[in-house]
Design a protein around this motif. Structure first.
Motif, short mmCIF file in Angstrom:
data_model
loop_
_atom_site.label_atom_id
_atom_site.label_comp_id
_atom_site.label_asym_id
_atom_site.label_seq_id
_atom_site.Cartn_x
_atom_site.Cartn_y
_atom_site.Cartn_z
N ALA A 143 37.89 24.36 13.20
CA ALA A 143 38.89 25.25 13.80
C ALA A 143 38.91 25.07 15.31
O ALA A 143 37.86 25.17 15.96
CB ALA A 143 38.58 26.70 13.45
N LEU A 144 40.08 24.79 15.86
CA LEU A 144 40.29 24.75 17.30
C LEU A 144 41.03 26.01 17.68
O LEU A 144 42.14 26.25 17.19
CB LEU A 144 41.13 23.53 17.71
CG LEU A 144 40.42 22.17 17.80
CD1 LEU A 144 40.08 21.65 16.42
CD2 LEU A 144 41.31 21.18 18.53
N THR A 145 40.40 26.81 18.54
CA THR A 145 40.98 28.10 18.90
C THR A 145 40.78 28.35 20.40
O THR A 145 40.17 27.54 21.09
CB THR A 145 40.31 29.25 18.13
OG1 THR A 145 38.97 29.41 18.61
CG2 THR A 145 40.32 29.02 16.63
N GLY A 146 41.25 29.52 20.83
CA GLY A 146 40.89 30.02 22.15
C GLY A 146 39.61 30.82 22.03
O GLY A 146 38.98 30.88 20.97
N ALA A 147 39.24 31.46 23.13
CA ALA A 147 37.97 32.20 23.17
C ALA A 147 38.01 33.50 22.37
O ALA A 147 36.97 34.04 22.01
CB ALA A 147 37.60 32.50 24.62
N LEU A 163 35.54 25.02 17.38
CA LEU A 163 35.72 24.49 18.72
C LEU A 163 36.60 25.47 19.49
O LEU A 163 37.82 25.36 19.49
CB LEU A 163 36.35 23.09 18.66
CG LEU A 163 35.57 22.06 17.83
CD1 LEU A 163 36.36 20.76 17.69
CD2 LEU A 163 34.20 21.80 18.44
N ALA A 164 35.96 26.45 20.11
CA ALA A 164 36.67 27.52 20.82
C ALA A 164 36.78 27.18 22.29
O ALA A 164 35.77 27.13 22.99
CB ALA A 164 35.95 28.86 20.63
N ALA A 165 37.98 26.92 22.74
CA ALA A 165 38.21 26.61 24.16
C ALA A 165 37.85 27.83 25.01
O ALA A 165 38.32 28.92 24.73
CB ALA A 165 39.67 26.23 24.38
N PRO A 166 37.02 27.65 26.04
CA PRO A 166 36.60 28.79 26.86
C PRO A 166 37.68 29.17 27.87
O PRO A 166 37.52 29.01 29.08
CB PRO A 166 35.34 28.26 27.56
CG PRO A 166 35.60 26.79 27.68
CD PRO A 166 36.38 26.40 26.46
N ALA A 167 38.78 29.66 27.37
CA ALA A 167 39.91 30.02 28.23
C ALA A 167 40.70 31.12 27.57
O ALA A 167 40.67 31.28 26.35
CB ALA A 167 40.79 28.80 28.48
N GLU A 168 41.43 31.87 28.38
CA GLU A 168 42.31 32.92 27.86
C GLU A 168 43.77 32.53 28.01
O GLU A 168 44.60 32.97 27.21
CB GLU A 168 42.03 34.24 28.57
CG GLU A 168 40.65 34.77 28.25
CD GLU A 168 40.35 36.07 28.97
OE1 GLU A 168 41.26 36.63 29.63
OE2 GLU A 168 39.20 36.53 28.87
N ARG A 169 44.10 31.74 29.01
CA ARG A 169 45.49 31.33 29.21
C ARG A 169 45.88 30.30 28.16
O ARG A 169 45.18 29.30 27.95
CB ARG A 169 45.68 30.73 30.60
CG ARG A 169 45.62 31.75 31.72
CD ARG A 169 45.86 31.12 33.06
NE ARG A 169 47.18 30.50 33.11
CZ ARG A 169 47.54 29.66 34.08
NH1 ARG A 169 46.70 29.34 35.05
NH2 ARG A 169 48.76 29.13 34.07
N THR A 170 47.00 30.52 27.53
CA THR A 170 47.45 29.61 26.46
C THR A 170 47.59 28.19 26.98
O THR A 170 47.23 27.23 26.29
CB THR A 170 48.78 30.11 25.87
OG1 THR A 170 48.57 31.43 25.34
CG2 THR A 170 49.26 29.21 24.76
#
Length: 197
Positions: A143-147, A163-170
């Motif tokens: 799974a690729l997601t945001g934080a 795999l959670a991207a450490p970001a909040e902005r899309t």
């Protein structure tokens, strides 16, 4: 407004986020490369789905597996679940579209296959249902997601990879997802072709 300064801030924000992600995600990305490669070597296939804007990333990733990335190699078995308009039309016309990907996984997914689920913004029910359907078919999930993807994280099993991207902005999440997908393509090609560097 100084547009050059604004553009510079976008680049700097991207680089900061990418460096933070590198520290957090290098090892899980390597694990995802190994998982996908092992699946393909066992004659399995990769099913890819993405919600909203991530559907384009899903299609691009599947196409790069089938058609090649940067190295010449045979086609790899991959399919984007959002690519066939004829398949999606009857489902999309229904009031509840949560089964959009799950139905296709129930038909095309087999034990040992891998689902790559991508969501840059939120946690759509259709991806949660896709993960459930993949587990029911004895498939592993990347799974690729945001934080802020707690419900997706809760649905993943111990053999899955988040795999959670450490970001909040899309925008930053989408940029990281593209980089991660390129890392997956490069790593898969290198493992399959025996490239050392």
């Amino acid at each position: 407004m100084n547009l050059i300064d604004r553009v510079s801030r976008q680049f700097e924000d991207n680089m900061r986020t990418a460096l933070e992600a590198l520290e957090m995600l290098a090892a899980p990305i390597a694990g995802a490369i190994e998982l996908i490669t092992a699946c393909l070597l066992e004659n399995g296939k990769i099913l890819v789905c993405g919600a909203a804007g991530s559907a384009g990333d899903a299609r691009r990733f599947a196409a790069q597996l089938v058609n090649g990335f940067e190295l010449e190699r045979p086609s790899l078995a991959a399919m984007a679940l959002s690519a066939d308009a004829s398949t999606l039309a009857p489902i999309a016309g229904e009031p509840d579209t949560s089964g959009l990907f799950a139905r296709q996984i129930e038909v095309f997914g087999h034990p040992g296959d891998v689902l790559v689920a991508i969501a840059a913004n939120g946690e759509p029910t259709r991806l949660l249902d896709a993960i459930r359907a993949a587990h029911e078919r004895d498939m592993r999930v990347i799974a690729l997601t945001g934080a802020d993807a707690e419900r997706i994280a809760e649905r993943l099993g111990p053999a899955d990879i988040h795999l959670a991207a450490p970001a909040e902005r899309t925008a930053r999440i989408q940029e990281l997802h593209l980089l991660i997908l390129h890392c997956l393509c490069d790593g898969i090609d290198c493992l399959l072709l025996g490239v050392e560097d």
